[in-house]
Every structure is written in C-alpha cells, then in structure tokens.
Design a protein around this motif. Sequence first.
Motif, PDB file in Angstrom:
ATOM      1  N   GLY A  69      41.620  51.780  70.752  1.00 38.67           N
ATOM      2  CA  GLY A  69      40.426  52.094  71.002  1.00 38.67           C
ATOM      3  C   GLY A  69      39.365  51.222  71.626  1.00 38.67           C
ATOM      4  O   GLY A  69      38.380  51.603  72.378  1.00 38.67           O
ATOM      5  N   ARG A  83      35.417  55.535  71.919  1.00 40.57           N
ATOM      6  CA  ARG A  83      35.812  57.111  71.558  1.00 40.57           C
ATOM      7  C   ARG A  83      36.709  57.530  72.372  1.00 40.57           C
ATOM      8  O   ARG A  83      37.689  58.262  71.991  1.00 40.57           O
ATOM      9  N   LEU A  86      40.050  56.087  71.666  1.00 45.62           N
ATOM     10  CA  LEU A  86      40.669  56.452  70.271  1.00 45.62           C
ATOM     11  C   LEU A  86      41.030  57.774  70.445  1.00 45.62           C
ATOM     12  O   LEU A  86      42.446  58.360  69.871  1.00 45.62           O
ATOM     13  N   ARG A  89      44.414  57.289  72.276  1.00 44.24           N
ATOM     14  CA  ARG A  89      45.468  56.743  71.297  1.00 44.24           C
ATOM     15  C   ARG A  89      46.294  57.979  70.573  1.00 44.24           C
ATOM     16  O   ARG A  89      47.480  57.588  70.543  1.00 44.24           O
ATOM     17  N   TYR A 125      35.084  52.759  62.983  1.00 40.50           N
ATOM     18  CA  TYR A 125      36.061  52.645  64.003  1.00 40.50           C
ATOM     19  C   TYR A 125      37.369  53.751  63.601  1.00 40.50           C
ATOM     20  O   TYR A 125      37.832  54.504  64.261  1.00 40.50           O
ATOM     21  N   GLY A 129      38.368  57.353  64.940  1.00 44.15           N
ATOM     22  CA  GLY A 129      39.647  57.604  65.257  1.00 44.15           C
ATOM     23  C   GLY A 129      40.758  58.112  64.198  1.00 44.15           C
ATOM     24  O   GLY A 129      41.740  57.557  64.122  1.00 44.15           O
ATOM     25  N   ARG A 132      45.437  60.545  63.807  1.00 43.34           N
ATOM     26  CA  ARG A 132      46.469  59.691  63.955  1.00 43.34           C
ATOM     27  C   ARG A 132      47.713  60.419  63.632  1.00 43.34           C
ATOM     28  O   ARG A 132      48.481  60.329  62.612  1.00 43.34           O
ATOM     29  N   ASP A 168      45.779  50.739  64.520  1.00 44.80           N
ATOM     30  CA  ASP A 168      45.842  50.841  66.163  1.00 44.80           C
ATOM     31  C   ASP A 168      47.215  51.061  66.253  1.00 44.80           C
ATOM     32  O   ASP A 168      48.061  51.041  65.401  1.00 44.80           O
TER      33      ASP A 168
END
Length: 410
Positions: A69, A83, A86, A89, A125, A129, A132, A168
């Motif tokens: 991100g 954003r 993210l 991602r 963050y 995010g 996931r 990440d």
Amino acid sequence: MSEPAWPAPPEGRCDLPAVLDTEIAIVGAGIHGAALARELTLRGIACALVDRGEVGGGTSQWSSQLLHGGIRYLLTGDIRQMREGLAERATWSRIAPRRCRWEAFWMPHRSWPEGLAHRLGIGLYDHWGAERPGWPPELRLGGVPPSTFQADPRSAGGPFRGATAYADLMTWDRELTRDLAASSEALRLDFHDVASFEDTAGELHRAVLRDRRDGATRRLSARRWVFALGPWTDGAMAGWFGEDRKRLRLSSGIHLWFDAVPGCERPWAIRRPKGRILFVIPRDGLLQVGTTEREVGDGWVPILEAEREELFDALAANLPAIPWRSLPLRAEELGVRPLVAASGLTTHLSREAVLERHARFGNLTLVLGGKLTTARALMDRLATGLTGRACPTSRTAPLRVWDGQPEGIR
C-alpha cells in the motif's frame, strides 16, 4: 550511459505469418502491457503484445517485488494513493495466490516516542488494509514481543529498542507478469524489434517488426495502439518519431542479495532520512537488501561504488551485529523506476501514472509512470476507456499459470 544489453533470443523460429492484424496493439510486455492484455481479453477484444525481449524480462524483474500500500505515504500524507494500493494488494492476493505471500514486516524504532508513532501510524495502515485474503493465522501484527525482537540477530548492538509488525504482500514480479500474459488471448510477438511505423491521416496504422530470432520481417496492423514501455519510453519516441520531449525521469534503487542469515525470519523495513526505506527481506533462501533512491538521468548506469558503500554503511549503522561486508554477495541489481517528469527531487515525486493520448496520433495512448501494485487497476481503467466496457470480474478472476511454471509459489 547505456542500457544493459538485451538477452539473446532463444533458438528456433516464430511460425506467425508475415502479415498480422488486431484491434489493439500493445508495445511493451512488462507488468502494464501484460495486465492490459488480460483486461482486453476479459472484455472480448483482440490484441497483440509486442516486446523486443521476453514477457516480463525488463524492469518487471528488477522491482522491490512487493505489492504494498505504500506505508511511506503515511509520512508524505498521500492517503489516497496508499488506500488505493491497499485495495489493490487485496485484489492481487485474490487473483494470484500462487504468486503472492503475506508477510508481517517489522518496522524497528529507536525510542519510546518513535515506537508510539509507529504503533499509531501502522495501526491506521493495517486498519485501512484489513482486507487480506489468505492471511496466515500464525502471523501477528502490532507490537513485537521484546523476547521475539531480541532473538533476531539484527537487533543486537544496534540503535533499535523494539519493532511494530505490519502486513504487506510479497510477490515474484516476473512470474506475475507472465501469468497476466498467460491469462490473455493476446497474439504474442516477443523478441520482435519495432523497425518503423506507418501512419495515415494522423493515426498509426501499421508497425514493421523484425524478428530477433531469424531476422524475418512482419507487419502488424491495428486500429488502436498502446505504448507501455516503462523507462524506455523517451528513447523509443525519439527513435521512432524524432520527439525530444522528456516525459519521464528515471529513479533507481539498488538491491543486493546475500546468503541467508540464521534467525532473520521476518522482513524488516527501516525508516531512513528523507523518507527513504531500507529493506532487509529473507526470501528464496537468500537475504535481499534494498534502498531507494537516486535519479539516474537519461539512461542506465551501473551501481556506483559510492552508492554501494553508502548502503553498506547504512547496514553497519543500523544492523551492526551482522558482518555485512563478510557475507557472500550472490547478486546485485539496479531497479529503475519511471516517474512522470516534473521538477524537484525524485523522492518527492508522485508515484501516480499518467495515461497520455498522443497529440499527433489520435489512436495512440502512452502509459507513463506507474507502479507494480496498481498496474492492474490502471490497465482496468485504460481498457474501460478504450472499449467502453467495464469489467468487475477483473478483480476476482484467477490468473492462469504461465506455461512451464510451477503450480505453487517458490
């Protein structure tokens, strides 16, 4: 200054005919070109993918290999870009699980106030995010327990007192690019040089291609053209059309690969002055070290000895317990990133991309700038603009695996 030599083409010959025709021709088979080929295929549009090397064989294999991100955007205040990154991602994790791996990155701090700032910023963050897909339940985010931090050999004798873990996504960018190409029905013309273009009434009509394998000539016609040439854009536009306008500035970061160090299990991201980040990442049985960035002017240069020394000095200052200069250096590379031309330091330039419609050729679009993480989203937007067709399944349709590639990630 000169570019690194292109690898020799493979032996054999291309069986494609001498005259070819398609709806949209894409010149440049890096992450953007391959992503656009997939987007057009999802919309049912015929396209061709042209490159003088192999798919994913240029800068797509020299990046940081992170789909992130942009945690440094917290420092610059560019929350919108962060954003967007993210969100993308999460998309990559859904469509390319075989080429992605979630990791808990450690950002070490030197003092209690800095640690508190990290906890707050990194908390935002990870909050923004929070999507996931496939997150490994054994990975923990937030404050790293002191005993765990002290067990890492990088913590010994250095300035750091603890660390905060954030999420990440790691990838293998060359394989990811190839999977994007494999997920398209594009006519692939790799190892083909563009010798010249033919234009009519203010539009590009045809490209004359030379096969680097056997010297054969092919002519490719298309109604629309997209140049996704990355750092090669300015040189190509000068050579093909005599244009001297500088659209890009090139910024580089160096990556060094050492033997793995026992006990270094989590990737580290160390804040440095001027917004720079020092990465120390265990991957593929080695330890990757990288930093950003300096401007490299109008062409490629090798890694400077002073630049290498600066990185070794930074490693020694921040992680003194590791004998960096004694470790076998297995490989080194110079990752070159094209940034949209502007004044000021490259460290302050936006990582946003520009889709430029060419002033002379109305059916030509140039992809300028951009980054690995948001390449799919950018090409989704371009494909929608070119075709008038949105495609929500772009964010969910799994990628095919490139021929000959393993089913699992390395």
